[in-house]
Design a protein around this motif. Structure first.
Motif, PDB file in Angstrom:
ATOM      1  N   SER A  15       0.829  -1.215   0.115  1.00 17.92           N
ATOM      2  CA  SER A  15       0.032   0.122   0.159  1.00 17.92           C
ATOM      3  C   SER A  15       0.966   1.352   0.054  1.00 17.92           C
ATOM      4  O   SER A  15       0.749   2.146  -0.529  1.00 17.92           O
ATOM      5  N   LEU A  18       2.475   1.684  -3.605  1.00 17.31           N
ATOM      6  CA  LEU A  18       1.317   2.203  -4.487  1.00 17.31           C
ATOM      7  C   LEU A  18       1.030   3.515  -4.203  1.00 17.31           C
ATOM      8  O   LEU A  18       0.951   4.128  -5.223  1.00 17.31           O
ATOM      9  N   HIS A  19       0.840   4.018  -3.217  1.00 15.77           N
ATOM     10  CA  HIS A  19       0.704   5.364  -2.759  1.00 15.77           C
ATOM     11  C   HIS A  19       1.783   6.352  -3.280  1.00 15.77           C
ATOM     12  O   HIS A  19       1.526   7.301  -3.911  1.00 15.77           O
ATOM     13  N   ALA A  22       1.574   6.423  -7.270  1.00 12.04           N
ATOM     14  CA  ALA A  22       0.192   7.123  -7.649  1.00 12.04           C
ATOM     15  C   ALA A  22       0.196   8.641  -8.195  1.00 12.04           C
ATOM     16  O   ALA A  22       0.956   9.350  -7.570  1.00 12.04           O
ATOM     17  N   PHE A  27      -0.175   5.085 -12.575  1.00 12.03           N
ATOM     18  CA  PHE A  27       1.083   4.799 -11.624  1.00 12.03           C
ATOM     19  C   PHE A  27       2.526   5.052 -12.461  1.00 12.03           C
ATOM     20  O   PHE A  27       2.367   4.427 -13.365  1.00 12.03           O
ATOM     21  N   VAL A  51      -4.249  -2.787  -6.274  1.00 12.98           N
ATOM     22  CA  VAL A  51      -4.989  -2.099  -5.622  1.00 12.98           C
ATOM     23  C   VAL A  51      -6.586  -2.391  -5.673  1.00 12.98           C
ATOM     24  O   VAL A  51      -7.000  -2.071  -4.782  1.00 12.98           O
ATOM     25  N   ASN A  56      -8.844  -0.188  -1.808  1.00 10.31           N
ATOM     26  CA  ASN A  56      -8.526   1.391  -1.204  1.00 10.31           C
ATOM     27  C   ASN A  56      -8.963   2.085  -2.206  1.00 10.31           C
ATOM     28  O   ASN A  56      -8.541   1.984  -3.283  1.00 10.31           O
ATOM     29  N   GLU A  58      -9.043   5.568  -2.474  1.00 11.47           N
ATOM     30  CA  GLU A  58      -8.090   6.634  -2.836  1.00 11.47           C
ATOM     31  C   GLU A  58      -7.039   5.998  -3.948  1.00 11.47           C
ATOM     32  O   GLU A  58      -6.950   6.884  -5.045  1.00 11.47           O
ATOM     33  N   LEU A  59      -6.501   4.761  -3.689  1.00  9.24           N
ATOM     34  CA  LEU A  59      -5.682   4.273  -4.896  1.00  9.24           C
ATOM     35  C   LEU A  59      -6.314   3.950  -6.188  1.00  9.24           C
ATOM     36  O   LEU A  59      -5.706   4.091  -7.225  1.00  9.24           O
ATOM     37  N   THR A  60      -7.669   3.820  -6.055  1.00 10.69           N
ATOM     38  CA  THR A  60      -8.411   3.269  -7.209  1.00 10.69           C
ATOM     39  C   THR A  60      -8.470   4.486  -8.062  1.00 10.69           C
ATOM     40  O   THR A  60      -8.477   4.507  -9.356  1.00 10.69           O
ATOM     41  N   SER A  62      -6.121   6.437  -9.009  1.00  8.29           N
ATOM     42  CA  SER A  62      -4.926   6.376 -10.007  1.00  8.29           C
ATOM     43  C   SER A  62      -5.011   5.232 -11.122  1.00  8.29           C
ATOM     44  O   SER A  62      -4.214   5.122 -11.872  1.00  8.29           O
TER      45      SER A  62
END
Length: 64
Positions: A15, A18-19, A22, A27, A51, A56, A58-60, A62
């Motif tokens: 996570s 990935l953040h 993003a 990504f 993701v 998540n 928030e990540l979706t 991106s």
């Protein structure tokens, strides 16, 4: 019990990375400052699977 701990640690690290990758366009290929800033469709496809597994929202945003 130890497998659950390792799994949670891996999820947290994934996570975080990935953040760091993003962007609004998708990504980046690398989370490192000196890494690749490009956005590759292959990498984004693989990251999208991660993701979705993390669920998540928030990540979706991106995922492209």
């Amino acid at each position: 019990m130890k497998a659950v701990c390792v799994s949670k640690t891996a999820e947290t690290q994934a996570s975080t990375i990935l953040h760091m990758c993003a962007t609004e366009q998708g990504f980046r290929a690398s989370a490192r400052a000196q890494g690749y800033p490009q956005i590759w469709s292959r990498d984004n496809g693989i990251m999208a699977l991660g993701v979705l597994a993390l669920e998540n929202e928030e990540l979706t945003e991106s995922v492209r």
